[in-house]
Structure formats: C-alpha cells, structure tokens
Design a protein around this motif. Structure first.
Motif, PDB file in Angstrom:
ATOM      1  N   ALA A  78      33.455  38.923  48.984  1.00 55.52           N
ATOM      2  CA  ALA A  78      33.780  37.980  47.900  1.00 55.52           C
ATOM      3  C   ALA A  78      33.614  38.648  46.528  1.00 55.52           C
ATOM      4  N   VAL A  79      32.539  39.415  46.354  1.00 58.56           N
ATOM      5  CA  VAL A  79      32.290  40.082  45.066  1.00 58.56           C
ATOM      6  C   VAL A  79      33.384  41.106  44.791  1.00 58.56           C
ATOM      7  N   VAL A  80      33.759  41.859  45.840  1.00 57.21           N
ATOM      8  CA  VAL A  80      34.805  42.876  45.672  1.00 57.21           C
ATOM      9  C   VAL A  80      36.129  42.203  45.295  1.00 57.21           C
ATOM     10  N   LEU A  81      36.413  41.065  45.928  1.00 56.86           N
ATOM     11  CA  LEU A  81      37.659  40.345  45.618  1.00 56.86           C
ATOM     12  C   LEU A  81      37.718  39.937  44.143  1.00 56.86           C
ATOM     13  N   GLU A  82      36.591  39.476  43.616  1.00 58.23           N
ATOM     14  CA  GLU A  82      36.559  39.089  42.195  1.00 58.23           C
ATOM     15  C   GLU A  82      36.917  40.266  41.304  1.00 58.23           C
ATOM     16  N   THR A  83      36.384  41.451  41.640  1.00 61.07           N
ATOM     17  CA  THR A  83      36.629  42.618  40.778  1.00 61.07           C
ATOM     18  C   THR A  83      38.056  43.158  40.949  1.00 61.07           C
ATOM     19  N   MET A  84      38.715  42.730  42.035  1.00 60.93           N
ATOM     20  CA  MET A  84      40.062  43.241  42.319  1.00 60.93           C
ATOM     21  C   MET A  84      41.173  42.359  41.781  1.00 60.93           C
ATOM     22  N   ALA A  85      40.835  41.127  41.431  1.00 61.15           N
ATOM     23  CA  ALA A  85      41.858  40.129  41.083  1.00 61.15           C
ATOM     24  C   ALA A  85      42.890  40.694  40.104  1.00 61.15           C
ATOM     25  N   GLY A  86      44.157  40.574  40.477  1.00 67.85           N
ATOM     26  CA  GLY A  86      45.247  41.041  39.616  1.00 67.85           C
ATOM     27  C   GLY A  86      45.477  42.537  39.668  1.00 67.85           C
ATOM     28  N   GLY A  87      44.640  43.263  40.397  1.00 75.07           N
ATOM     29  CA  GLY A  87      44.724  44.732  40.370  1.00 75.07           C
ATOM     30  C   GLY A  87      45.572  45.337  41.471  1.00 75.07           C
ATOM     31  N   ILE A  88      45.906  44.544  42.499  1.00 73.95           N
ATOM     32  CA  ILE A  88      46.684  45.098  43.617  1.00 73.95           C
ATOM     33  C   ILE A  88      48.173  44.872  43.374  1.00 73.95           C
ATOM     34  N   ARG A  89      48.940  45.940  43.398  1.00 71.00           N
ATOM     35  CA  ARG A  89      50.395  45.881  43.175  1.00 71.00           C
ATOM     36  C   ARG A  89      51.107  45.685  44.522  1.00 71.00           C
ATOM     37  N   PRO A  90      52.334  45.130  44.526  1.00 70.74           N
ATOM     38  CA  PRO A  90      53.039  44.876  45.789  1.00 70.74           C
ATOM     39  C   PRO A  90      53.240  46.133  46.649  1.00 70.74           C
TER      40      PRO A  90
END
Ligand SMILES: NC(=O)c1ccc[n+]([C@@H]2O[C@H](COP(=O)([O-])OP(=O)(O)OC[C@H]3O[C@@H](n4cnc5c(N)ncnc54)[C@H](OP(=O)(O)O)[C@@H]3O)[C@@H](O)[C@H]2O)c1
Length: 278
Positions: A78-90
């Motif tokens: 969950a913590v990692v997901l928060e830091t990743m939000a918007g950062g993964i490109r298609p």
C-alpha cells in the motif's frame, strides 16, 4: 542499449536480490537494473553486491524502466502504491511478486496500469526458479512478454489464470521450505544412524539434488521412479510403509492447503487496507 528490458526493483530483500543477481548472471548490465530500498545500510550493501544504481526514491527508480518489479512484503504494498501514483506509463509493466496481492488491488490504487502478478520462488537465486504469472485487466501480451523476459532469466515461467496463483504460492512459492524441512529431518535421522554431521549433510543435499535432476530429466512419473527403487520386502519398502502409515500424503496436502488459504488471506487484507504480513 542491449535490447534487454530495463528493470526497476522496488524492495530488495531476499526475493529482489535473488532476481537482481539472476539478471546479472543472465547478462543484464548493472545499470540496466535500478534498485529502490528504504535503508542506508541496505543501499550500501547492494551497491557492493550488485553494483546497480540504488535509490530511496521510487519515482526516480521507475522513471524510464520497462519493467517495474514490486518485491516488498504484502503489508508494504500500500505504501509503495502511494509513492507510485501517476508514475507508471502505459508502455511500462508493473510486475508484482507480493504473495496474495491481486492485480485488482494495484488497479484500484493506480488506475488503468498494466499489471502482471507473479509468484516466483527463491531458487531464482541460482537461476532454477519457477514462476506462475497472470495478467491484470490492462496488461497485454506485450506486457506479459516483458514480465516473462525478466523472470525467464532466473528460471521457468508459465502464464496462467490469476485464480491459480494462490495454489502456485502454496506449491512452488512455499515449496523450497518443504524440501529444506525434509533435508533437516533427513540429516538429523542420518546422524542418529551414526553418520558424522558433514557426511550426513553432504549425502542428504546431494541426494535431494540428484533426485531432483532425475525427476526433471526423465519422462517417468515420481511414482514410477519410486517403484524402481522399491523391491518387495526391501529397505525402501520398509521406509515407505512407515511414511504411508503415518499419513505423509495427508500431511503434505494439509500443509499446502494451509499455505493456499493464507495466500488468499494476505490478498484480502491488502484489498481491505489491512496490514497482514507474509
Ligand atoms: N522469499 C520468498 O520465498 C518469496 C517467494 C515468492 C514471492 N515472494 C514475495 O516477494 C516479496 C518479498 O519477499 P522477501 O522474502 O524478499 O521479503 P524481504 O526479504 O523482507 O524483502 C522485502 C524488502 O522490501 C523492502 N521494503 C519495504 N518497504 C519498502 C519501501 N517502501 N521502499 C523500498 N523498500 C522497501 C524491505 O526493506 P527492509 O530491509 O528495510 O525491511 C526489504 O528489504 C513478498 O511480497 C513475498 O510475498 C517471496
């Protein structure tokens, strides 16, 4: 650029390190793998052991990488997901190794990102791993290929329905521990029969290695291989009789069932925002 997919590994403990070492052994250059950790001592250790760039910043680690591997414990996803939000490109593939955590959990947290969920095992360290992978809603054949390329560097990979991954977790993800427990028990039994510790250990370890090779290098079933070393009234028959009579098969079945149930619970805890561990 070598043509190999570039990789970021978020959380570099036992599994992340096994994967990074395996990739290096398979020909990846150190700078084709970005490592993301949360402790300075670990960063230092990994710089020495792996030689890849190490950062504490998830966004920096994942930027421009083809495959982003999440290798933290399920409770830390969950913590990692928060830091990743918007950062993964298609074009990137989010490759999750976290036991039980579903692709839907990532999609709920991050939106329409291509997620591939995988269940590897620690023999990846010696490039003898086996991994089941499953595509999330937004992952295409190309994302699955990228995931296969990374995990294929450390063992064999099979694509399957996500519904089967809890069973894979219980069989091959957890499986090395079953074999190690057997090795411990057999070594102790060997010593009780009078073998010195070093002899007991080397005979047990080589027996497991040899039996494993035999099993994978032949078309014969395990039962057939077992029959071939069991003569009526002989030593193996005496041993098998005890194992069967005392419920060896039922024990294995119950252990695998417990692990599969636990894998499902770990995933459900993340969906509910809980803090279960693996
Ligand atoms: N080990 C296995 O046999 C196996 C097999 C299949 C799948 N898996 C899965 O692989 C995952 C990792 O397991 P593991 O055994 O490798 O666990 P591990 O040894 O505890 O490694 C997890 C690593 O993640 C780091 N970490 C946690 N939160 C972080 C964050 N926010 N940013 C950066 N790093 C972070 C931890 O740092 P600290 O050192 O500071 O705690 C630790 O080094 C789990 O989800 C597990 O279900 C493991």
């Amino acid at each position: 650029m070598s043509g190999r997919v570039s990789v970021a590994i978020i959380g570099v403990g036992a599994m992340g390190e096994a994967l990074a070492s395996g990739l290096l052994a398979a020909g990846w250059a150190p700078d084709e793998i970005a490592l993301c950790v949360r402790r300075a001592e670990r960063a230092e250790e990994l710089s020495r052991l792996i030689g890849s760039p190490v950062t504490f910043d998830v966004a920096e680690a994942i930027s421009g990488r083809d495959v982003v591997v999440v290798a933290v414990k399920p409770r830390d996803v969950a913590v990692v997901l928060e830091t990743m939000a918007g950062g993964i490109r298609p074009g990137q593939t989010l490759l999750s190794l976290a036991a039980g955590v579903t692709t839907a959990t990532y999609e709920t947290g991050l939106g329409e990102v291509p997620v591939v969920r995988a269940m590897p095992n620690t023999p990846a360290l010696v490039r003898e791993g086996v991994t089941g992978i499953a595509a999330g809603r937004y992952a295409t054949a190309q994302h699955l290929e990228a995931a296969k390329e990374v995990l294929g560097a450390v063992g064999t990979v099979k694509v399957m329905d996500e519904g089967l991954l809890n069973a894979v977790t219980a069989v091959s993800g957890t499986g090395p521990a079953y074999v190690f427990l057997m090795a411990e028990a057999l070594t102790e039994a060997a010593m009780r029969e009078g073998l010195p510790r070093d002899v007991a250990e080397s005979f047990v370890n080589q027996t497991i290695r040899g039996a494993g090779h035999l099993l994978t290098d032949t078309t014969k079933s395990p039962a057939q291989l077992r029959y071939e070393v069991t003569s009526p009234g002989g030593t193996t028959a005496a041993a098998m009789h005890i194992l069967e009579e005392r419920g060896f098969r039922a024990l294995v079945e119950d252990a695998v069932r417990a692990a599969a149930i636990r894998s499902g619970e770990l995933g459900a805890a993340q969906e509910g925002g809980g803090g279960e561990t693996s």
